[in-house]
Design a protein around this motif. Structure first.
Motif, PDB file in Angstrom:
ATOM      1  N   GLY A  90      44.474   4.199  69.611  1.00 38.02           N
ATOM      2  CA  GLY A  90      45.171   4.481  70.541  1.00 38.02           C
ATOM      3  C   GLY A  90      46.342   3.390  71.068  1.00 38.02           C
ATOM      4  O   GLY A  90      46.976   3.497  71.978  1.00 38.02           O
ATOM      5  N   ARG A  91      46.569   2.502  69.923  1.00 38.36           N
ATOM      6  CA  ARG A  91      47.517   1.439  70.240  1.00 38.36           C
ATOM      7  C   ARG A  91      48.730   2.188  70.097  1.00 38.36           C
ATOM      8  O   ARG A  91      49.030   2.891  69.196  1.00 38.36           O
ATOM      9  CB  ARG A  91      47.543   0.335  69.385  1.00 38.36           C
ATOM     10  N   GLN A  92      49.912   1.701  70.611  1.00 36.96           N
ATOM     11  CA  GLN A  92      51.592   1.902  70.494  1.00 36.96           C
ATOM     12  C   GLN A  92      52.175   0.768  70.109  1.00 36.96           C
ATOM     13  O   GLN A  92      52.062  -0.369  70.969  1.00 36.96           O
ATOM     14  CB  GLN A  92      51.951   2.838  71.673  1.00 36.96           C
ATOM     15  N   LEU A  93      52.484   0.502  69.091  1.00 37.31           N
ATOM     16  CA  LEU A  93      53.302  -0.554  68.358  1.00 37.31           C
ATOM     17  C   LEU A  93      54.832  -0.494  68.147  1.00 37.31           C
ATOM     18  O   LEU A  93      55.142   0.166  67.002  1.00 37.31           O
ATOM     19  CB  LEU A  93      52.469  -1.155  67.039  1.00 37.31           C
ATOM     20  N   ALA A  94      55.543  -0.927  69.030  1.00 38.19           N
ATOM     21  CA  ALA A  94      57.043  -0.820  68.940  1.00 38.19           C
ATOM     22  C   ALA A  94      57.421  -1.839  67.756  1.00 38.19           C
ATOM     23  O   ALA A  94      57.019  -2.816  67.646  1.00 38.19           O
ATOM     24  CB  ALA A  94      57.706  -0.947  70.165  1.00 38.19           C
ATOM     25  N   PHE A  95      58.556  -1.313  67.052  1.00 39.33           N
ATOM     26  CA  PHE A  95      59.171  -2.275  66.036  1.00 39.33           C
ATOM     27  C   PHE A  95      60.531  -2.051  65.976  1.00 39.33           C
ATOM     28  O   PHE A  95      61.082  -1.061  66.015  1.00 39.33           O
ATOM     29  CB  PHE A  95      58.550  -2.077  64.735  1.00 39.33           C
ATOM     30  N   ASP A  96      61.187  -3.126  65.534  1.00 36.85           N
ATOM     31  CA  ASP A  96      62.751  -3.135  64.904  1.00 36.85           C
ATOM     32  C   ASP A  96      62.658  -3.099  63.465  1.00 36.85           C
ATOM     33  O   ASP A  96      63.900  -2.510  63.037  1.00 36.85           O
ATOM     34  CB  ASP A  96      63.496  -4.440  65.612  1.00 36.85           C
ATOM     35  N   ASP A 113      41.961  -1.220  62.893  1.00 36.37           N
ATOM     36  CA  ASP A 113      42.660  -0.198  63.552  1.00 36.37           C
ATOM     37  C   ASP A 113      43.672   0.170  62.356  1.00 36.37           C
ATOM     38  O   ASP A 113      44.169  -0.456  61.662  1.00 36.37           O
ATOM     39  CB  ASP A 113      43.209  -0.586  64.708  1.00 36.37           C
ATOM     40  N   ARG A 114      43.815   1.471  62.267  1.00 38.90           N
ATOM     41  CA  ARG A 114      44.734   2.162  61.401  1.00 38.90           C
ATOM     42  C   ARG A 114      46.075   2.982  62.043  1.00 38.90           C
ATOM     43  O   ARG A 114      45.648   3.577  63.022  1.00 38.90           O
ATOM     44  CB  ARG A 114      44.158   3.115  60.593  1.00 38.90           C
ATOM     45  N   VAL A 115      47.182   2.653  61.441  1.00 33.30           N
ATOM     46  CA  VAL A 115      48.120   3.181  61.963  1.00 33.30           C
ATOM     47  C   VAL A 115      48.202   4.843  61.247  1.00 33.30           C
ATOM     48  O   VAL A 115      47.940   4.957  60.155  1.00 33.30           O
ATOM     49  CB  VAL A 115      49.633   2.735  61.381  1.00 33.30           C
ATOM     50  N   VAL A 116      48.458   5.842  62.103  1.00 35.47           N
ATOM     51  CA  VAL A 116      48.120   7.336  61.688  1.00 35.47           C
ATOM     52  C   VAL A 116      49.610   7.830  61.773  1.00 35.47           C
ATOM     53  O   VAL A 116      49.815   8.909  61.025  1.00 35.47           O
ATOM     54  CB  VAL A 116      47.093   8.004  62.596  1.00 35.47           C
ATOM     55  N   THR A 117      50.386   7.612  62.664  1.00 33.04           N
ATOM     56  CA  THR A 117      51.750   8.133  62.746  1.00 33.04           C
ATOM     57  C   THR A 117      52.851   7.114  63.190  1.00 33.04           C
ATOM     58  O   THR A 117      52.590   6.214  63.644  1.00 33.04           O
ATOM     59  CB  THR A 117      51.731   9.537  63.808  1.00 33.04           C
ATOM     60  N   ILE A 118      54.033   7.395  62.620  1.00 29.33           N
ATOM     61  CA  ILE A 118      55.093   6.642  62.844  1.00 29.33           C
ATOM     62  C   ILE A 118      56.155   7.505  63.351  1.00 29.33           C
ATOM     63  O   ILE A 118      56.632   8.467  62.763  1.00 29.33           O
ATOM     64  CB  ILE A 118      55.510   5.844  61.496  1.00 29.33           C
ATOM     65  N   ARG A 119      57.075   7.359  64.296  1.00 33.27           N
ATOM     66  CA  ARG A 119      57.926   7.800  64.890  1.00 33.27           C
ATOM     67  C   ARG A 119      59.193   6.834  64.612  1.00 33.27           C
ATOM     68  O   ARG A 119      59.284   5.559  65.106  1.00 33.27           O
ATOM     69  CB  ARG A 119      57.924   8.312  66.514  1.00 33.27           C
ATOM     70  N   ARG A 120      60.248   7.061  63.847  1.00 35.01           N
ATOM     71  CA  ARG A 120      61.268   6.388  63.849  1.00 35.01           C
ATOM     72  C   ARG A 120      62.664   6.951  64.358  1.00 35.01           C
ATOM     73  O   ARG A 120      63.073   8.246  64.181  1.00 35.01           O
ATOM     74  CB  ARG A 120      61.518   6.109  62.329  1.00 35.01           C
ATOM     75  N   ASP A 121      63.469   6.209  65.039  1.00 32.77           N
ATOM     76  CA  ASP A 121      64.656   6.482  65.602  1.00 32.77           C
ATOM     77  C   ASP A 121      65.668   6.259  64.478  1.00 32.77           C
ATOM     78  O   ASP A 121      65.914   5.746  63.484  1.00 32.77           O
ATOM     79  CB  ASP A 121      64.860   5.964  67.033  1.00 32.77           C
ATOM     80  N   ALA A 122      66.971   6.790  65.027  1.00 33.27           N
ATOM     81  CA  ALA A 122      68.194   6.652  63.978  1.00 33.27           C
ATOM     82  C   ALA A 122      68.533   5.450  63.705  1.00 33.27           C
ATOM     83  O   ALA A 122      69.206   5.183  62.684  1.00 33.27           O
ATOM     84  CB  ALA A 122      69.346   7.551  64.567  1.00 33.27           C
ATOM     85  N   ASP A 123      68.378   4.324  64.633  1.00 33.61           N
ATOM     86  CA  ASP A 123      68.920   2.980  64.549  1.00 33.61           C
ATOM     87  C   ASP A 123      67.925   2.225  63.623  1.00 33.61           C
ATOM     88  O   ASP A 123      67.969   0.970  63.607  1.00 33.61           O
ATOM     89  CB  ASP A 123      69.164   2.510  66.008  1.00 33.61           C
ATOM     90  N   GLY A 124      66.811   2.859  63.417  1.00 30.62           N
ATOM     91  CA  GLY A 124      65.781   2.195  62.664  1.00 30.62           C
ATOM     92  C   GLY A 124      64.587   1.618  63.285  1.00 30.62           C
ATOM     93  O   GLY A 124      63.756   1.213  62.675  1.00 30.62           O
ATOM     94  N   THR A 125      64.779   1.515  64.668  1.00 30.60           N
ATOM     95  CA  THR A 125      63.537   1.133  65.540  1.00 30.60           C
ATOM     96  C   THR A 125      62.630   2.363  65.394  1.00 30.60           C
ATOM     97  O   THR A 125      62.957   3.334  65.235  1.00 30.60           O
ATOM     98  CB  THR A 125      64.050   0.617  66.971  1.00 30.60           C
ATOM     99  N   GLY A 126      61.379   1.882  65.980  1.00 34.11           N
ATOM    100  CA  GLY A 126      60.199   3.196  66.035  1.00 34.11           C
ATOM    101  C   GLY A 126      59.093   2.432  66.779  1.00 34.11           C
ATOM    102  O   GLY A 126      59.139   1.340  67.380  1.00 34.11           O
ATOM    103  N   LEU A 127      58.250   3.769  66.633  1.00 36.56           N
ATOM    104  CA  LEU A 127      56.962   3.345  67.259  1.00 36.56           C
ATOM    105  C   LEU A 127      55.824   3.859  66.608  1.00 36.56           C
ATOM    106  O   LEU A 127      55.892   5.124  66.205  1.00 36.56           O
ATOM    107  CB  LEU A 127      56.758   4.189  68.581  1.00 36.56           C
ATOM    108  N   ALA A 128      54.797   2.998  66.062  1.00 31.42           N
ATOM    109  CA  ALA A 128      53.794   3.343  65.389  1.00 31.42           C
ATOM    110  C   ALA A 128      52.625   3.553  66.412  1.00 31.42           C
ATOM    111  O   ALA A 128      52.040   2.923  67.223  1.00 31.42           O
ATOM    112  CB  ALA A 128      53.261   2.296  64.524  1.00 31.42           C
ATOM    113  N   MET A 129      51.818   4.548  66.110  1.00 29.57           N
ATOM    114  CA  MET A 129      50.545   4.897  66.873  1.00 29.57           C
ATOM    115  C   MET A 129      49.136   4.745  65.865  1.00 29.57           C
ATOM    116  O   MET A 129      49.436   5.200  64.638  1.00 29.57           O
ATOM    117  CB  MET A 129      50.436   6.271  67.286  1.00 29.57           C
ATOM    118  N   THR A 130      48.195   4.219  66.776  1.00 24.55           N
ATOM    119  CA  THR A 130      46.979   3.868  65.892  1.00 24.55           C
ATOM    120  C   THR A 130      45.899   4.867  66.035  1.00 24.55           C
ATOM    121  O   THR A 130      45.890   5.688  67.180  1.00 24.55           O
ATOM    122  CB  THR A 130      46.730   2.294  66.010  1.00 24.55           C
ATOM    123  N   GLN A 131      44.998   5.013  65.370  1.00 26.56           N
ATOM    124  CA  GLN A 131      43.726   5.461  65.630  1.00 26.56           C
ATOM    125  C   GLN A 131      42.972   5.333  66.779  1.00 26.56           C
ATOM    126  O   GLN A 131      42.454   6.055  67.681  1.00 26.56           O
ATOM    127  CB  GLN A 131      42.799   5.585  64.442  1.00 26.56           C
TER     128      GLN A 131
END
Length: 425
Positions: free
Chosen positions: A98-104, A78-96
């Motif tokens: 359909g996965r959503q991978l949250a991260f700190d 699976d491939r990460v296609v977009t990443i949304r990052r918040d001001a505090d550095g955390t974020g969410l990566a979306m994959t081709q």
């Protein structure tokens, strides 16, 4: 808890995840890679793999049990296609997929992709690149197909010459086309280049330097409209070199798409500092995708890319430390190797900026070293079939020592006995 997301199941990516655990990190770790295979070693793909001397388990980096035991969630295919990052550095990566991978915390180990040749005909059947395991499976089968008698390799760098060597070992007619005036000219001296040119020709490979390509030529499509099969490579002067199989090996390009999407600085790679930090101060990156301050103290200052397993491992360790708030500095003596037929080349250090070379031994004996100097100090060496001398050079450079040029030229004394501390300027 979201934890750490490592994008790129490469040697660097696996090393980042492993080092996080070794340093005591207990937070969740997700390691995601595009390929359907478990993370594996790439260097053997152009060497023993193509000779059919390996099976998949021989190149796998870690077992499934290891990932489970380390509580590392490995996501393959699976491939990460977009990443949304918040001001505090955390974020969410979306994959081709359909996965959503949250991260700190985020680490990029996206590696590199093959540089594509931009001439007509690269889509013909029988034209190959070699970068990943699927490429290697396909090329291995093609090289061992008796119908593919004539092989043309486009590119006279390490990968191209390794492939050419394998093709000759299975009795193919091989031609190497190199656009530059010498082989491996970007990384080795004229002496080493001249040796490899002569050595490959002795082994029956035709080498064309200063090759100007016009197009890859294919036959007519079949009745079902399937792709035409390659029949040769046409040069700019109209000469057609017949081919049943064409392999293109003209280098790689860093994978920077996600870094650009995140607004990170990119300049010939994802720009990182000596702690593997990207320009936002919180993302880390490691491996082939990065452009970093030269980690070699005797190297030419400025941003550099180092494509090697050793670099991926060492920079991956530094990246993991930085993620945990314990930034280490990446400083190392780079080293590389290339196996071509019965010739093992081992390189220690970086030769850029050298002003003098010493050839130790006789290249015609196929056992020799080329030692590179700047201002009278040893900075690098190419060693062909001389593992002990390679280790002597690598050890000297790691300790900040040198080997005086006159001693390097003295074949009566082993290099390890000629190492001295450099004289202060």
């Amino acid at each position: 808890m979201p934890g750490t997301l490592v994008i790129g199941a490469s040697q660097a990516g696996v090393q980042i995840a492993a080092t996080l655990r070794e340093l005591g990190d207990e937070e969740p770790i997700t390691l995601i890679g595009e390929e359907p295979h478990r993370p594996y070693q790439r260097p053997p793909l152009s060497k023993k793999w193509l000779k059919s001397e390996l099976v998949p388990g021989d190149v796998i980096l870690r077992t499934r049990e290891w990932y489970d035991g380390q509580r590392i969630d490995l996501v393959s295919g699976d491939r990460v296609v977009t990443i949304r990052r918040d001001a505090d550095g955390t974020g969410l990566a979306m994959t081709q997929g359909g996965r959503q991978l949250a991260f700190d915390r985020l680490a990029l180990a996206t590696g590199s992709s093959v540089r594509r040749l931009t001439i007509p005909g690269t889509d013909f059947h029988g034209v190959h690149y070699l970068r990943d395991a699927d490429d290697a499976y396909a090329l291995e089968a093609a090289l061992h197909d008796p119908a593919n008698r004539r092989v043309v390799v486009i590119g006279g760098g390490f990968i191209g010459l390794e492939i050419a060597s394998v093709a000759r070992s299975v009795d193919k007619e091989v031609t190497v086309l190199e656009a530059s005036p010498r082989l491996v000219g970007r990384v080795v001296s004229e002496q080493t280049s001249a040796f490899y040119l002569a050595a490959h020709r002795r082994r029956g490979t035709r080498v064309v330097l200063d090759a100007r390509l016009q197009r890859i030529v294919g036959g007519a499509a079949d009745a079902a409209g399937r792709r035409s099969r390659v029949v040769g490579v046409e040069l700019a002067d109209g000469v057609l070199i017949p081919a049943d199989l064409v392999v293109i090996g003209i280098g790689v390009l860093p994978r920077t798409e996600l870094a650009i999407q995140l607004g990170l600085e990119v300049a010939g790679g994802i720009v990182v500092d000596a702690h593997a930090r990207a320009s936002d101060g919180r993302t880390v990156a490691a491996g082939d995708c990065t452009a970093m301050p030269n980690p070699y103290t005797l190297g030419v200052p400025g941003l550099t890319r180092i494509e090697s397993v050793n670099n991926a491992l060492e920079q991956g360790k530094v990246a993991a430390s930085t993620l945990l708030g314990r930034p280490a500095t990446y400083a190392s003596v780079p080293w590389f190797w290339s196996d071509q037929a019965d010739l093992k080349l081992q390189i220690a250090g970086l030769s850029a900026g050298y002003d003098h070379v010493v050839v130790r031994g006789r290249p015609e004996d196929e056992r020799f070293c080329v030692l590179y100097y700047r201002g009278g100090r040893l900075i690098s060496a190419d060693c062909v079939n001389q593992p002990a001398e390679f280790l002597a050079v690598r050890g000297a450079l790691a300790k900040g020592h040198t080997i005086p040029p006159d001693r390097a030229a003295d074949m009566s004394t082993p290099l390890k006995l000629s190492v001295t501390e450099p004289v202060a300027a």
